[in-house]
Design a protein around this motif. Structure first.
Motif, PDB file in Angstrom:
ATOM      1  N   LYS A   4     -20.416  -9.918  12.446  1.00 14.04           N
ATOM      2  CA  LYS A   4     -19.623 -10.815  11.601  1.00 14.04           C
ATOM      3  C   LYS A   4     -18.153 -10.448  11.687  1.00 14.04           C
ATOM      4  CE  LYS A   4     -19.877 -10.623   7.025  1.00 14.04           C
ATOM      5  NZ  LYS A   4     -20.424 -10.836   5.667  1.00 14.04           N
ATOM      6  N   GLU A  35     -24.942 -20.402  13.012  1.00 18.12           N
ATOM      7  CA  GLU A  35     -24.896 -18.998  13.432  1.00 18.12           C
ATOM      8  C   GLU A  35     -25.463 -18.825  14.839  1.00 18.12           C
ATOM      9  OE1 GLU A  35     -24.931 -15.731  10.748  1.00 18.12           O
ATOM     10  OE2 GLU A  35     -26.813 -14.994  11.586  1.00 18.12           O
ATOM     11  N   ASN A  79     -24.783 -13.290   9.278  1.00 16.80           N
ATOM     12  CA  ASN A  79     -23.796 -12.585  10.094  1.00 16.80           C
ATOM     13  C   ASN A  79     -22.566 -13.426  10.415  1.00 16.80           C
ATOM     14  OD1 ASN A  79     -25.421 -10.110  10.545  1.00 16.80           O
ATOM     15  ND2 ASN A  79     -26.788 -11.527  11.592  1.00 16.80           N
ATOM     16  N   THR A  80     -22.309 -14.440   9.587  1.00 16.00           N
ATOM     17  CA  THR A  80     -21.159 -15.311   9.789  1.00 16.00           C
ATOM     18  C   THR A  80     -20.219 -15.202   8.604  1.00 16.00           C
ATOM     19  OG1 THR A  80     -22.516 -16.854  11.070  1.00 16.00           O
ATOM     20  CG2 THR A  80     -20.420 -17.686  10.244  1.00 16.00           C
ATOM     21  N   PHE A  81     -18.918 -15.274   8.867  1.00 15.42           N
ATOM     22  CA  PHE A  81     -17.905 -15.248   7.811  1.00 15.42           C
ATOM     23  C   PHE A  81     -17.949 -16.585   7.089  1.00 15.42           C
ATOM     24  CE2 PHE A  81     -13.758 -15.436   5.864  1.00 15.42           C
ATOM     25  CZ  PHE A  81     -13.408 -14.115   5.605  1.00 15.42           C
TER      26      PHE A  81
END
Length: 293
Positions: A4, A35, A79-81
């Motif tokens: 991330k 994602e 795992n993504t902003f």
């Protein structure tokens, strides 16, 4: 799975001229697709009011609506902003309200940052949220929550006077502590100037290419949202047509008994005779009300 990204990564991308890819998502499946496709960022926008909930605008959306959708998106994209979009009424009343509601996005929905609309008029809110240790994105230009004041969903900054106002707004947002800025529906010439003038990343939704990255609403780009399509949208699919045709085919199959087929059912494990005997018990009245009790 890619790691991330952080605010430092986005600053580095701006310095290198590497474009950021950013979309809205409102639920677990869409977030998981984003994602898997390795989008840099996701916004859980208050546009969910129109795209998901069927409102005419974003004003009716509540904090509870936003938190619930943010939780679903986080589960789909761990795992993504991700930004949580602060809805109308969640920050306008006071700096204290703004901080309290911004904290909810982090504590209850595990968001990485929040976004709020407005320039100089919300500078104190941005500063208060930033001083609380929360990453903030500003949003100026066409601001849907205040579209009534703007005369509707109209492009902004198309004359010198309004462009000057937007530049002052952008400076105020950066000075207040925002770490990102979103420009919506403004001319690309103005976008380019602001992106070059500010130190923080400047992103576009309908504000042209010369900036640090692009945001697009998933329902628009996929052809899911049918009420209208903004000029600045590129449709990458027509999912509404695919879904509608699938529903029509399903209706036809059920009406003509072409669904379900044998491959779609679960067959008995005991012998057919045993089942016939079971059915006979009911037909003969063997299972009385007393025995059923």
């Amino acid at each position: 799975m890619a790691k991330k990204k952080s605010v430092l990564d986005f600053m580095e991308m701006k310095a290198k001229g590497e474009k950021v890819t950013w979309i809205t998502a409102y639920d677990y499946p869409m977030a998981s697709f984003a994602e898997t496709a390795e989008l840099d960022m996701i916004l859980v926008g208050d546009s969910l009011g129109m795209v998901v909930m069927g409102y005419q605008g974003t004003v009716p959306v509540t904090m509870e609506d936003c938190i619930s959708h943010c939780q679903s998106v986080r589960r789909g994209a761990p795992n993504t902003f991700i930004f949580g979009d602060m809805p109308f009424g969640s920050y306008q009343i006071s700096d204290e309200d703004a901080v309290r509601n911004a904290c909810r996005f982090l504590k209850e929905a595990d968001m990485d940052a929040v976004k709020l609309e407005g320039g100089r008029r919300v500078a104190s809110k941005i500063k208060a949220i930033s001083d609380a240790g929360i990453l903030v994105s500003g949003h100026i230009g066409l601001t849907p929550q205040s579209s009534g004041q703007q005369g509707g969903f109209k492009a902004q900054g198309r004359d010198v006077a309004s462009a000057r106002d937007l530049i002052f707004d952008a400076i105020a947002i950066q000075d207040a502590g925002a770490r990102f800025l979103l420009l919506e529906a403004v001319p690309p010439e103005l976008t380019e100037f602001i992106a070059n003038f500010l130190d923080i990343p400047v992103y576009s939704i309908g504000a042209g290419a010369p900036c640090d990255g692009q945001l697009i609403i998933c329902g628009d780009m996929l052809g899911l949202f049918q009420a209208f399509t903004p000029k600045f949208v590129k449709k990458y699919a027509n999912v509404a047509e695919v879904i509608t045709n699938a529903f029509k085919e399903y209706v036809a199959d059920v009406k003509t008994v072409n669904f379900p087929e044998d491959k779609h059912v679960y067959h008995i494990k005991d012998s057919f005779d045993d089942f016939q005997a079971l059915f006979a018990e009911f037909d003969s009245g063997y299972l009385t009300e007393e025995k059923l009790g």
